[in-house]
Design a protein around this motif. Sequence first.
Motif, short mmCIF file in Angstrom:
data_model
loop_
_atom_site.label_atom_id
_atom_site.label_comp_id
_atom_site.label_asym_id
_atom_site.label_seq_id
_atom_site.Cartn_x
_atom_site.Cartn_y
_atom_site.Cartn_z
N VAL B 313 0.83 -1.15 -0.09
CA VAL B 313 -0.10 0.07 -0.09
C VAL B 313 0.77 1.10 -0.11
O VAL B 313 1.86 1.42 0.73
N LYS B 314 0.52 2.15 -0.71
CA LYS B 314 1.37 3.42 -0.75
C LYS B 314 0.36 4.76 -1.26
O LYS B 314 -0.31 4.57 -1.56
N VAL B 315 1.02 5.82 -0.51
CA VAL B 315 0.50 7.14 -0.74
C VAL B 315 1.08 7.76 -1.90
O VAL B 315 2.53 7.93 -1.89
N ALA B 316 0.40 8.53 -2.52
CA ALA B 316 1.03 9.21 -3.86
C ALA B 316 2.01 10.31 -3.44
O ALA B 316 1.62 11.20 -2.36
N GLN B 317 3.02 10.44 -3.83
CA GLN B 317 4.17 11.17 -3.61
C GLN B 317 4.01 12.67 -4.07
O GLN B 317 4.42 13.67 -3.43
N ASP B 318 3.52 12.93 -5.25
CA ASP B 318 3.45 14.27 -5.68
C ASP B 318 2.01 14.18 -6.59
O ASP B 318 1.52 13.10 -6.81
N GLU B 319 1.64 15.45 -7.25
CA GLU B 319 0.67 15.55 -8.10
C GLU B 319 0.80 14.72 -9.41
O GLU B 319 0.11 14.37 -9.81
N GLN B 320 2.13 14.42 -9.57
CA GLN B 320 2.55 13.71 -10.90
C GLN B 320 2.05 12.26 -10.66
O GLN B 320 1.15 11.87 -11.67
N GLU B 321 2.34 11.61 -9.55
CA GLU B 321 2.10 10.29 -9.27
C GLU B 321 0.50 9.98 -9.35
O GLU B 321 -0.06 9.18 -9.76
N ARG B 322 -0.03 10.91 -8.52
CA ARG B 322 -1.56 11.01 -8.42
C ARG B 322 -1.99 11.01 -9.81
O ARG B 322 -3.11 10.18 -9.94
#
Lengths: 440, 483
Positions: B313-322
């Motif tokens: 499970v991971k949290v998007a690190q920045d707007e690009q990844e999101r």
Amino acid sequence: MLVEEAFLQLQEQFPDVEMKYGKTDNYLGNSGLVRVYPSSEQQISAILKYANENGKTVSVEGNGTKRGFGGLTETADILVSLSRYKGIVEHTVGDMTVTVKSGTVFRELQGFLAKYNQQVSLDPSWPEDATIGGVIASNDSGPKRLGYGSARDAVIGLRVVYPDGSIIRTGGKVVKNVAGYDTNKLFIGSMGTIGIITEITLKLRPSPKAESLSLLSFPDANLKEIHSFVVDLLDSMIEPISLELLNPKLSKNLTGTEQYTLVVGFEDVKSSVDYQINKLKDLKPQNSELNILQDEELRAFWDRLSCMIPNGKRVSSSNQTEACVKIGVKNLDVVQVIRESDLLQDSFNLKVSAHGGLGHGICQVNLLGAQEDVALAISRLREVVESYHGYLIAKHLSLALRHKIDVWGDKPTYFFLFEGIKKKIDPNRVLNEKRFVGGI
Amino acid sequence: MPKLKTKDKHIKKLAEIVKGPNSILYLKEDLLAYDCDGFTIHKHLPKAVVFPKDTEEVAAIVKYCDANNLPFLARGAGTGLSGGAIPLNGEVIISLVRMKRLISVDTENRRAVVEPGFVNLKLTNSISDRGYYYAPDPSSQYCCTIGGNVAENAGGAHCLKYGVTTNHILGLEVVLPNGEIIEISSDGIPDAPGYDLLGILTGSEGTLGIVTKITVRILKNPEEKQTVLAYFDKVSDGSHAVSDIISAGIVPAALEMMDKIAIEAVEAAAFPVGHPKDIEALLLIEVDGVSAGIDEQINQILEVCKRRNVREVKVAQDEQERGRWWANRKTGFGAMGAISPDYLVQDGVIPRSKLPEVLGRINQISEEFGLRIANIFHAGDGNLHPLVLFDAKKPGDTDKALKAGSACLKVCADVGGSITGEHGVGIEKKEEMRFIFSDEEIMAQTNVREVFNPNNLLNAGKLFPTPGRCIEMKSDVNEPLSS
Ligand SMILES: Cc1cc2nc3c(=O)[nH]c(=O)nc-3n(C[C@H](O)[C@H](O)[C@H](O)COP(=O)(O)OP(=O)(O)OC[C@H]3O[C@@H](n4cnc5c(N)ncnc54)[C@H](O)[C@@H]3O)c2cc1C
């Protein structure tokens, strides 16, 4: 027809249904020669079918808090009270939906849901008396509609008894649904003119983990300042669930401070609520005063606000005329409407309590005074509101005044569609005669 | 006016109403592009396609059609997935793509006024610099029109928290089927006295009137957003995680799920993000709001996932990844093209708690019909999109796909759900309406249609099943038989 005769006739037809002699001298009207208290949907259906086939008129009520809302008839043939038709039908905790019988008192429903940390996100008037059916049928809402929306956003399904006795389901039991027309919407706010709502399925929300109420009062009564503060607040990142402006008189009643006061509510996790209060402190104009309510104080405040409108169920002790109007304008025009309402006190020698939501545009104004003054003040207020392209609806008026003041205002150009809908569903005009727009 | 290559008097008249070049199509080769919408299984040629530039032209066209008994319908971008814009009866198609202006924006009162052909995403793009957006976000938002959204009551991934189209419509201008123009709540003031016509028109699939102007609610951008991606080895763990998140009292902005076949497709298509191929389910979860509360909620979500045996499970690190994660999800339907020649998008709704059971039954349907079924869906509100993969060139496959799709809807109906959550009934699900409504209830709805559309010339033959044996609906005599 004599009351006794009507009573005996009905009793013969429906020996199992509880009924009483009606009261005919109610100053609010909307009563019935005979009051019937059905306890099942079948009974409701049979009574309507009987009325429809025998040319009887029917008035519908939950617990009667809105007896003063619309209608030009003092007494229909039959008054169907839904106060015995109550209880939870189905509550699926994991789905966050509840199905409830329409006569269930709003507060009882909330109390039941609270055990599961859930709630119906509506804050109607008189939650201790009002039934959920009445709240939906009259589309009642409170200050928190800014954050949570109104009945049309919460209702996902209905069971409705049509005047011919047929039982029609609208919507469904799931939170997202576009199968067929969204006919739920027709009944929300329809004032019981096209069917008796028997069951309501509602979308729930989790109970907020933390709540707070910030009362921001403005000693200078500078409305421009309030306006520009609210613009900044709405344009900031904070997300209040209410942003209600009170006139000084109402503020005095509720908070002890006789000043224009903004009621800014936050409901979220604790860290978020605290953060937003701090932001509010940063934004607030220097000379305004901030008072924060929590827990008991907060609940007491909301309770008092929800009970300020006259209650049709409780006979008024005042010998003066009480009235209440609902006003809709563009969000920020609320400031002017509350101000104009306040001015009515001096011009017409009245007591006026007014509040309105700056994020949603709905205001509620209570007037108390001599009958002629109340009538004149309402007409004046309607003119003001219409100059803002808004509308005014009289939510509570005596029957006598309802004959003088048009409760709903002028018919819209598309009134023929309303008439068409009414005619299709209730061609014999059995239900709640003339209780709605344009005499529907 | 250019000379018309036709003798048809109606086309000549219509060409006089919609002035200007390229305002009408009537030659067969031009009409072919309009014989269906996003539901490509039924096709029919329209009589003509007209492109009005304003409400008055729409009204004039409608009046003409009404007076001359010509069937007609409105069309936006034609992305509808249930066949709502298909000219079953050889309709005159009134295309609204030329009426695509953003008329006004009022950030103080949080509303905007648009013409019906205005593309959904353009609204958000036009106001984002001021910090505002338009919430309903169908995956087709880069091209579908707000008029079409109103007609279908479109939803989208972020509707879990913010509601669907109907919760954001404040006012409408409508041309009624007799050509009369009405304006409902043009100032966007809520609770206008009277029956809620905005509510009944929204989601009426273009059968009650043609929407020519729309006042919508706009929202302030949330201060912060965080997005989580969670991979599960078992579908049941993923489904339980969905329920647990909701039970924890969190209202995520979005809560989406994809199963193994769906993941195979999105990874083979234009926006892969490197999901492991051997997982059974993934969840894409977004939380938004004021910044202070977000971390707490994200932590709770991570905990729930761990408790439900998440592999990663991971949290998007920045707007690009999101952005990459969302592009991967939002192009999910089209991605099926990468693994199958054809696919049928289904759309059903179930009570959230029935998710594991229903996914199991969809699996059985897949086996029964011998067709693969991928699942990409709005798990948070129980809105499933089974995608039935088939090959139209194989004899009988199309029919099998339709039957498998219908069987999925039956399962949804049987567990207390609905046959459509956002794509509408159109032609596709007319008969399935019977899964959830009685004849009497369907008649209650057609009665409403008669009030608005008494001659049933506007978009006839949609939304309601062909009348059954015993129930005779006299106004439905010109209801076409769809094979
Ligand atoms: C790849 C893909 C992804 C999709 N994802 C989603 C999603 O996530 N959520 C969702 O809800 N939908 C989704 N859809 C379905 C579709 O995009 C929506 O239903 C959209 O609202 C249709 O808009 P449109 O402009 O294409 O309308 P059209 O397809 O042109 O028309 C749809 C219906 O609306 C009527 N109509 C159009 N304009 C008007 C008007 N001005 N007045 C009256 N009636 C009108 C038509 O007659 C027709 O019945 C998706 C479709 C595709 C192809």
